[in-house]
Scaffold this motif. Structure first.
Motif, PDB file in Angstrom:
ATOM      1  N   UNK A 155       0.849  -1.188   0.000  1.00 20.90           N
ATOM      2  CA  UNK A 155       0.000   0.000   0.000  1.00 20.90           C
ATOM      3  C   UNK A 155       0.883   1.236   0.000  1.00 20.90           C
ATOM      4  N   UNK A 156       0.263   2.409   0.020  1.00 19.13           N
ATOM      5  CA  UNK A 156       1.024   3.660  -0.064  1.00 19.13           C
ATOM      6  C   UNK A 156       1.936   3.853   1.135  1.00 19.13           C
ATOM      7  N   UNK A 157       1.491   3.423   2.316  1.00 20.33           N
ATOM      8  CA  UNK A 157       2.283   3.638   3.524  1.00 20.33           C
ATOM      9  C   UNK A 157       3.592   2.863   3.483  1.00 20.33           C
ATOM     10  N   UNK A 158       3.543   1.601   2.962  1.00 25.46           N
ATOM     11  CA  UNK A 158       4.760   0.794   2.941  1.00 25.46           C
ATOM     12  C   UNK A 158       5.773   1.305   1.929  1.00 25.46           C
ATOM     13  N   UNK A 159       5.325   2.081   0.955  1.00 27.50           N
ATOM     14  CA  UNK A 159       6.242   2.640  -0.047  1.00 27.50           C
ATOM     15  C   UNK A 159       6.802   3.989   0.391  1.00 27.50           C
ATOM     16  N   UNK A 160       6.272   4.548   1.484  1.00 27.33           N
ATOM     17  CA  UNK A 160       6.682   5.868   1.947  1.00 27.33           C
ATOM     18  C   UNK A 160       8.031   5.793   2.658  1.00 27.33           C
ATOM     19  N   UNK A 161       8.930   6.701   2.349  1.00 21.44           N
ATOM     20  CA  UNK A 161      10.237   6.737   3.000  1.00 21.44           C
ATOM     21  C   UNK A 161      10.086   7.212   4.442  1.00 21.44           C
ATOM     22  N   UNK A 162      10.914   6.688   5.372  1.00 21.70           N
ATOM     23  CA  UNK A 162      10.866   7.195   6.753  1.00 21.70           C
ATOM     24  C   UNK A 162      11.322   8.650   6.808  1.00 21.70           C
ATOM     25  N   UNK A 163      10.817   9.365   7.823  1.00 17.76           N
ATOM     26  CA  UNK A 163      11.188  10.774   7.948  1.00 17.76           C
ATOM     27  C   UNK A 163      12.677  10.934   8.252  1.00 17.76           C
ATOM     28  N   UNK A 164      13.230  10.051   9.051  1.00 15.85           N
ATOM     29  CA  UNK A 164      14.667  10.027   9.302  1.00 15.85           C
ATOM     30  C   UNK A 164      15.040   8.680   9.882  1.00 15.85           C
ATOM     31  N   UNK A 165      16.351   8.423   9.969  1.00 18.66           N
ATOM     32  CA  UNK A 165      16.867   7.147  10.467  1.00 18.66           C
ATOM     33  C   UNK A 165      17.655   7.401  11.742  1.00 18.66           C
ATOM     34  N   UNK A 166      17.308   6.642  12.772  1.00 13.50           N
ATOM     35  CA  UNK A 166      18.003   6.738  14.058  1.00 13.50           C
ATOM     36  C   UNK A 166      18.708   5.412  14.311  1.00 13.50           C
ATOM     37  N   UNK A 167      20.042   5.429  14.300  1.00 11.17           N
ATOM     38  CA  UNK A 167      20.818   4.210  14.535  1.00 11.17           C
ATOM     39  C   UNK A 167      21.160   4.092  16.009  1.00 11.17           C
ATOM     40  N   UNK A 168      20.990   2.880  16.549  1.00 13.02           N
ATOM     41  CA  UNK A 168      21.320   2.593  17.944  1.00 13.02           C
ATOM     42  C   UNK A 168      22.300   1.431  17.966  1.00 13.02           C
ATOM     43  N   UNK A 169      23.504   1.640  18.549  1.00 12.45           N
ATOM     44  CA  UNK A 169      24.508   0.587  18.646  1.00 12.45           C
ATOM     45  C   UNK A 169      24.571   0.114  20.089  1.00 12.45           C
ATOM     46  N   UNK A 170      24.358  -1.172  20.305  1.00 19.24           N
ATOM     47  CA  UNK A 170      24.410  -1.743  21.651  1.00 19.24           C
ATOM     48  C   UNK A 170      25.865  -1.974  22.058  1.00 19.24           C
ATOM     49  N   UNK A 171      26.207  -1.525  23.251  1.00 19.63           N
ATOM     50  CA  UNK A 171      27.595  -1.569  23.722  1.00 19.63           C
ATOM     51  C   UNK A 171      27.654  -2.297  25.050  1.00 19.63           C
ATOM     52  N   UNK A 172      28.585  -3.241  25.177  1.00 20.43           N
ATOM     53  CA  UNK A 172      28.833  -3.890  26.465  1.00 20.43           C
ATOM     54  C   UNK A 172      30.209  -3.498  26.998  1.00 20.43           C
ATOM     55  N   UNK A 173      31.179  -3.359  26.095  1.00 19.11           N
ATOM     56  CA  UNK A 173      32.523  -2.902  26.457  1.00 19.11           C
ATOM     57  C   UNK A 173      33.203  -2.369  25.205  1.00 19.11           C
TER      58      UNK A 173
ATOM     59  N   UNK B   1      22.706   9.035  15.713  1.00 13.11           N
ATOM     60  CA  UNK B   1      23.437   7.822  16.098  1.00 13.11           C
ATOM     61  C   UNK B   1      23.598   7.819  17.605  1.00 13.11           C
ATOM     62  N   UNK B   2      23.149   6.737  18.240  1.00  9.77           N
ATOM     63  CA  UNK B   2      23.240   6.606  19.692  1.00  9.77           C
ATOM     64  C   UNK B   2      24.014   5.346  20.037  1.00  9.77           C
ATOM     65  N   UNK B   3      25.079   5.488  20.847  1.00 10.31           N
ATOM     66  CA  UNK B   3      25.769   4.332  21.432  1.00 10.31           C
ATOM     67  C   UNK B   3      25.121   4.090  22.785  1.00 10.31           C
ATOM     68  N   UNK B   4      24.584   2.910  22.986  1.00  5.31           N
ATOM     69  CA  UNK B   4      23.706   2.651  24.130  1.00  5.31           C
ATOM     70  C   UNK B   4      24.230   1.504  24.979  1.00  5.31           C
ATOM     71  N   UNK B   5      24.283   1.711  26.294  1.00 12.24           N
ATOM     72  CA  UNK B   5      24.603   0.631  27.227  1.00 12.24           C
ATOM     73  C   UNK B   5      23.646   0.704  28.400  1.00 12.24           C
ATOM     74  N   UNK B   6      23.519  -0.375  29.138  1.00  5.37           N
ATOM     75  CA  UNK B   6      22.604  -0.459  30.275  1.00  5.37           C
ATOM     76  C   UNK B   6      23.421  -0.646  31.540  1.00  5.37           C
ATOM     77  N   UNK B   7      23.138   0.143  32.544  1.00  5.07           N
ATOM     78  CA  UNK B   7      23.875   0.094  33.803  1.00  5.07           C
ATOM     79  C   UNK B   7      23.276  -0.975  34.713  1.00  5.07           C
ATOM     80  N   UNK B   8      23.933  -2.132  34.739  1.00  5.37           N
ATOM     81  CA  UNK B   8      23.544  -3.182  35.688  1.00  5.37           C
ATOM     82  C   UNK B   8      24.601  -3.343  36.775  1.00  5.37           C
TER      83      UNK B   8
END
Length: 676
Positions: free
Chosen positions: A504-522, A542-549
């Protein structure tokens, strides 16, 4: 030197042999001499127990009514002839396979087709269970000491049959041809010898059970005319087990060599003629030799060890009477041929069930996997499914033929009846489109044959349902609606999925922007590679993301981040309950909530290992995270592999895997990741 992966594939290769290319499918097509044992072994082998089932019912009233045996057998043979003529019309009109299912779908609609499909699927499973159990009975008749291992022998034989069929049609055809032709030769020789012995020589023909008496079952002592008719009808219904498998040739037309329809019709005629002669011969010998056979051996008066000694089958008794005892070469030849062909008769179902399953899968009434050919170009998933259900039945009913056969033939006569009336409709349609007098005459003749076939099979179906309902047929009548409901649910699911996937038309529509998330452990090579790949895609954010455990580990990570001067800010998500998955999923959800048209691409670093045991040495938290993220709309998950030393050269070894292994799941998917 073989690797662990090679050794893992070894059992499969021993069972299946080398994989066959798809473009060699034509080489597996069958000539008539192989098609006969493959598709007709069921009706041919039923000679070994159909007469026996007639005797079991007639002896309920004692021995006074055993004289009905050859007359009932003659009626079964007449019905066999009608069915052979009827199915010759089917294979010519519908050469694409599918048999009664295809006829019903084209002429009655989807519901009737599902009724036929459910009936045939149930009957194919029962064919395997009954044939293998009957074969096991004949093995035990020759070697009574094996009686306590009845179920284990039957289950093992089903497994062997499945393995043979997984090797492909042509190879299984060679395996089944010799036993089938041996059985036919042995039975015809036994019938001829027995008739000569009875009518020509003075040797006589006396079965070992001739001296036994049979006490009438309660309620069968003094029977009126109506009770006698019902008894005869029930015995006739039991004798109709000789007709199972007739439809298999119509289902398997695509497996024949060209001209497919003509070869299938010729094979049908051969099958009908051979089965008729053998069935009449065995039934006549049973009457001449005064064979007694009952459901429980202790119902035979004069049988000394009925509690421990198994009752010999009718075929075993006739072979012993004809060839001079149970130690003669002729006796063992007949028993060997009978046991083998009964076991291999299940092959009719092993060919019919997968073919029907493939057609149903193509019509989206069964899982698509049933439409996929395996390494040897056979429908492997259908073969395995059939073997599994047959084994369950054998275990549930203790491989007891008398109990299993009560469930038998209801399904197949349901398919016969619907299919024959469907052919009548087919010829009506053909008549309206044809003007050539010669062709019209041929159409009328074919329609008359199917009209007679539909009428007779309808009457027989009513007889079978009425006489067998309380003896176990109700289980089949309950199973069929359940199967129909399952197939409709599968079809509804596939239809819903197809509707959801229409562009349909929605699936052919380009995203407004791209947000990249990189998971980081070390900070290590896999993380830096993932960051580099993410930057190379030029995302809007672009977001480098880690979780504080663990506070200490996060402080060390931040210090390394600054020390390596990584040009991407590190975002730390707090997790007071030491969870990793929930904070990341919530973070991604928040991005989508604030900007629904934004595409979120999550980069996950991953170790690639060379040995299966290495997978368990690494944390699996990223696997759980990927499993959760895949349900989020507008989110892509990108795996960034990092090859460890143990994986070096693995690609060269994997190149030796068989075609289709990856599609069927025979690969060492990497589970361990360096994230978390």
């Amino acid at each position: 030197m073989p690797t662990l992966s090679d050794l893992g594939h070894l059992p499969k290769r021993l069972v299946l042999g080398r994989a066959v290319r798809s473009d060699r499918l034509g080489e597996s097509l069958l000539p008539k001499r192989y098609a006969l044992p493959i598709f007709a072994s069921d009706p041919l082998s039923s000679v070994a127990y159909a007469t026996q089932e007639i005797l079991i019912v007639l002896t309920l009233a004692g021995t006074a009514y055993l004289f009905l045996t050859p007359w009932l057998a003659a009626l079964v043979v007449v019905l066999l002839g009608v069915l052979v003529l009827s199915y010759r019309q089917v294979v010519r009109a519908y050469p694409s396979g599918g048999g009664d299912y295809e006829v019903a779908r084209q002429n009655h609609g989807p519901f009737a087709a599902l009724v036929v499909a459910s009936a045939l699927l149930v009957d194919y499973v029962l064919t395997v269970a009954v044939s293998v159990s009957a074969g096991t009975d004949n093995i035990i008749s020759a070697f009574p000491e094996l009686a306590e291992h009845r179920v284990a022998i039957a289950v093992g034989l089903v497994g062997l049959l499945a393995a043979l069929n997984l090797r492909g049609l042509r190879e299984s055809g060679r395996a089944f041809a010799v036993p089938t032709y041996l059985f036919v030769t042995a039975i015809l020789l036994m019938v001829a010898t027995g008739l000569v012995r009875y009518f020509v020589t003075d040797a006589g023909l006396v079965a070992e059970s001739a001296a036994y008496g049979v006490e009438p079952a309660p309620g069968y002592g003094e029977m009126g005319a109506l009770a006698l008719v019902l008894l005869a009808l029930r015995a006739f219904a039991s004798g109709c087990t000789a007709l199972t498998g007739v439809e298999a040739i119509a289902n398997g037309v695509p497996a024949f060599k060209p001209p497919k329809s003509r070869n299938a019709a010729t094979t049908l005629t051969w099958m009908g003629g051979i089965a008729a002669v053998m069935f009449l011969g065995v039934s006549s010998l049973a009457l001449l030799a005064d064979v007694k056979y009952v459901e429980d051996a202790c119902e035979l008066t004069g049988f000394a060890d009925c509690e421990t000694e198994p009752q010999r089958t009718v075929i075993a008794q006739l072979a012993a009477a004809t060839f001079g005892g149970d130690t003669s070469v002729g006796f063992f030849a007949v028993q060997a041929g009978t046991a083998l062909v009964l076991i291999l008769a299940a092959n009719t179902a092993f060919n019919g069930f997968p073919l029907l399953g493939s057609v149903l899968a193509q019509d989206r009434y069964m899982p698509r996997q049933l439409h996929t050919r395996g390494d040897k170009l056979a429908y492997s998933n259908g073969i395995l499914l059939l073997a599994g259900f047959a084994m369950l039945l054998i275990v549930a009913f203790d491989a007891d033929v008398s109990r299993l056969v009560q469930l038998y033939i209801v399904g197949v006569f349901t398919a016969f009846t619907i299919g024959q009336w469907g052919m009548v409709r087919h010829w009506n349609r053909e008549r309206s489109l044809e003007s050539d007098p010669a062709v019209l005459a041929r159409i009328r003749r074919s329609q008359a044959i199917n009209l007679v076939g539909g009428t007779i099979t309808s009457v027989v179906l009513v007889i079978i349902v009425v006489t067998k309902f309380t003896h176990g047929a109700w289980l089949v009548l309950v199973s069929m609606p359940l199967l129909i409901g399952l197939m409709k649910a599968i079809h509804r699911h596939y239809s819903n999925v197809s509707a959801q996937l229409v562009p349909d038309a929605e699936t052919r529509m380009l995203p407004s922007k791209v947000h990249a998330v990189v998971l980081v452990s070390k900070v290590h090579k896999p993380t830096l590679r993932a960051l580099a790949f993410a930057r190379a895609t030029r995302p809007d954010e672009l977001t480098a993301l880690t979780v504080n455990v663990d506070d200490a580990e996060v402080r060390a990570l931040q210090a390394d981040w600054e020390r390596y001067d990584i040009p991407v800010p590190l975002t730390v998500l707090e997790s007071p309950f030491r969870e990793v998955t929930r904070p990341v999923v919530d973070f991604v959800k928040s991005i989508r909530r604030n900007s629904p048209r934004e595409l979120v691409v999550v980069f996950v670093p991953q170790y690639v290992v060379g040995h299966w045991w290495e997978n368990v040495l690494h944390n699996q938290s990223a696997l759980r995270l990927r499993a959760r993220l895949q349900f989020q709309p507008g989110v892509m998950i990108t795996t960034v592999p990092w090859q460890l030393q143990s994986s070096i050269g693995r690609d060269a070894r994997e190149d030796r895997s068989a075609p289709g292994d990856l599609r069927r799941g025979y690969t060492d998917d990497v589970d361990a990741t360096p994230y978390g």
